[in-house]
Scaffold this active site. Structure first.
Site, PDB file in Angstrom:
ATOM      1  N   PRO A   2      94.729  55.043  53.621  1.00  0.00           N
ATOM      2  CA  PRO A   2      93.939  53.964  53.091  1.00  0.00           C
ATOM      3  C   PRO A   2      92.440  54.233  53.251  1.00  0.00           C
ATOM      4  CG  PRO A   2      95.660  53.159  54.526  1.00  0.00           C
ATOM      5  CD  PRO A   2      95.801  54.618  54.421  1.00  0.00           C
ATOM      6  N   GLU A   3      91.742  54.054  52.188  1.00  0.00           N
ATOM      7  CA  GLU A   3      90.282  54.056  52.222  1.00  0.00           C
ATOM      8  C   GLU A   3      89.847  52.601  52.035  1.00  0.00           C
ATOM      9  OE1 GLU A   3      88.711  57.100  49.584  1.00  0.00           O
ATOM     10  OE2 GLU A   3      90.482  58.328  49.863  1.00  0.00           O
ATOM     11  N   HIS A  94     109.512  54.009  62.590  1.00  0.00           N
ATOM     12  CA  HIS A  94     108.076  54.255  62.448  1.00  0.00           C
ATOM     13  C   HIS A  94     107.249  52.998  62.721  1.00  0.00           C
ATOM     14  CE1 HIS A  94     108.948  58.223  61.098  1.00  0.00           C
ATOM     15  NE2 HIS A  94     109.600  57.801  60.037  1.00  0.00           N
ATOM     16  N   ARG A 113     102.773  58.728  60.923  1.00  0.00           N
ATOM     17  CA  ARG A 113     102.121  59.857  61.597  1.00  0.00           C
ATOM     18  C   ARG A 113     101.490  59.501  62.935  1.00  0.00           C
ATOM     19  NH1 ARG A 113      98.935  63.369  57.196  1.00  0.00           N
ATOM     20  NH2 ARG A 113      98.796  64.756  58.970  1.00  0.00           N
ATOM     21  N   ARG A 154      68.912  65.785  53.822  1.00  0.00           N
ATOM     22  CA  ARG A 154      70.194  66.278  54.343  1.00  0.00           C
ATOM     23  C   ARG A 154      70.568  67.565  53.621  1.00  0.00           C
ATOM     24  NH1 ARG A 154      72.780  62.287  57.519  1.00  0.00           N
ATOM     25  NH2 ARG A 154      74.115  64.055  58.004  1.00  0.00           N
TER      26      ARG A 154
END
Length: 273
Positions: A2-3, A94, A113, A154
DNA sequence: CATTACCTGCAA
DNA sequence: TTGCAGGTAATG
């Protein structure tokens, strides 16, 4: 993981299901390492009896405001999911954290995970978390000028820089690739060398890519679901992500895949420069 | 800057 | 069996 869009949808879908409910207890916690702070023992003690007052998001953290100033914070990392389940539903292998709610339902934190993290924060802890991140790209402060300032001087490549949560909060590997394609900027460009005009395009590309993803309920590649267990649909609208070899929708050149700063990157070598 | 670590599962 | 996956922190 998820972002930003996926966490935003997770938060919005969770809110109506938990606000006003209290936590009756911990029904399962079989991976204590996911409790970052406080210690698992203190977490177990403090969490019981807390009441949900609001659900929000900062960067990729989903934030549940509880009573007495506490915040229950979740990071889904790569494979985390928060869902509300009826009492008859048993957690699978999970599902590492299950919180009982006083309407009989339960909040499941599933994470194949095991990279996901949970924190219970007091106001000072919340302020410290907040300070770790750059501007929210969908808030008013994220102007083209603000983005330009953050790219100035940068010397790093633009793509990894946009993944830095201190530069802009909430972008991840999918949406950086998508935004750079929309803005026609090559992912390996040196950030400082992106012109002011390109910067304006990039700012608006970031906003539109994220806005569209939220409208499509986020992207489901593998594990992501909203808090009702439903898939997102935005993966059907990717222009470049995971589309190596397919024709660019602007110029028909096959989409390229390369590795930049150890992450897969997708772009069109013809129309991104 | 790159590398490694953290984990599991899936597809090539 | 190897490589890869939406993330991040800790190392050289």
């Amino acid at each position: 993981m998820p972002e930003l869009p996926e966490v935003e949808i997770a938060a919005r879908s969770l809110a109506p299901q938990v606000i006003g409910r209290s936590i009756t207890g911990i029904a399962k916690l079989d991976w204590e390492r996911m409790i970052d702070t406080p210690s698992p023992a203190v977490f177990r003690e403090l969490i019981v009896g807390r009441r949900f007052e609001a659900v929000g998001r900062r960067a990729k953290w989903l934030l549940c405001s509880l009573d007495a100033g506490w915040t229950l914070a979740f990071h889904l990392r790569m494979s985390g999911n928060l869902t509300v389940q009826e009492s008859s539903i048993e957690p699978n292998i999970h599902t590492h954290l299950v919180l009982g709610l006083n309407d009989g339902r339960r909040l499941f934190f599933e994470d194949q995970r095991k990279f996901g993290r949970v924190m219970l924060l007091d106001p000072a802890g919340l302020a410290e978390l907040d300070a770790r991140f750059g501007p929210e790209p969908l808030a008013a402060g994220f102007t083209p000028e603000e983005l330009c300032r953050r790219l100035a001087n940068r010397r790093t490549k633009i793509k990894p820089l946009l993944l830095d949560q201190q530069v802009v909060a909430g972008l991840g590997n999918i949406y950086v690739s998508e935004a750079l394609w929309l803005a026609k900027i090559h992912p390996e460009r040196i950030a400082a060398e992106v012109s002011a005009e390109e910067c304006r395009h990039l700012q608006s590309a970031i906003v539109s890519v994220l806005t569209r993803a939220i409208a499509n309920q986020g992207s489901t590649l593998r594990n992501y679901r909203n808090s009702y267990g439903e898939n997102g649909r935005n993966q059907e609208h990717f222009s470049v992500y995971a589309r190596a070899g397919e024709p660019c929708e602007r110029c028909a050149t096959p989409i390229s895949r390369t590795v930049i700063a150890q992450r897969s990157s997708f772009f069109c070598e013809q129309c991104q420069s």
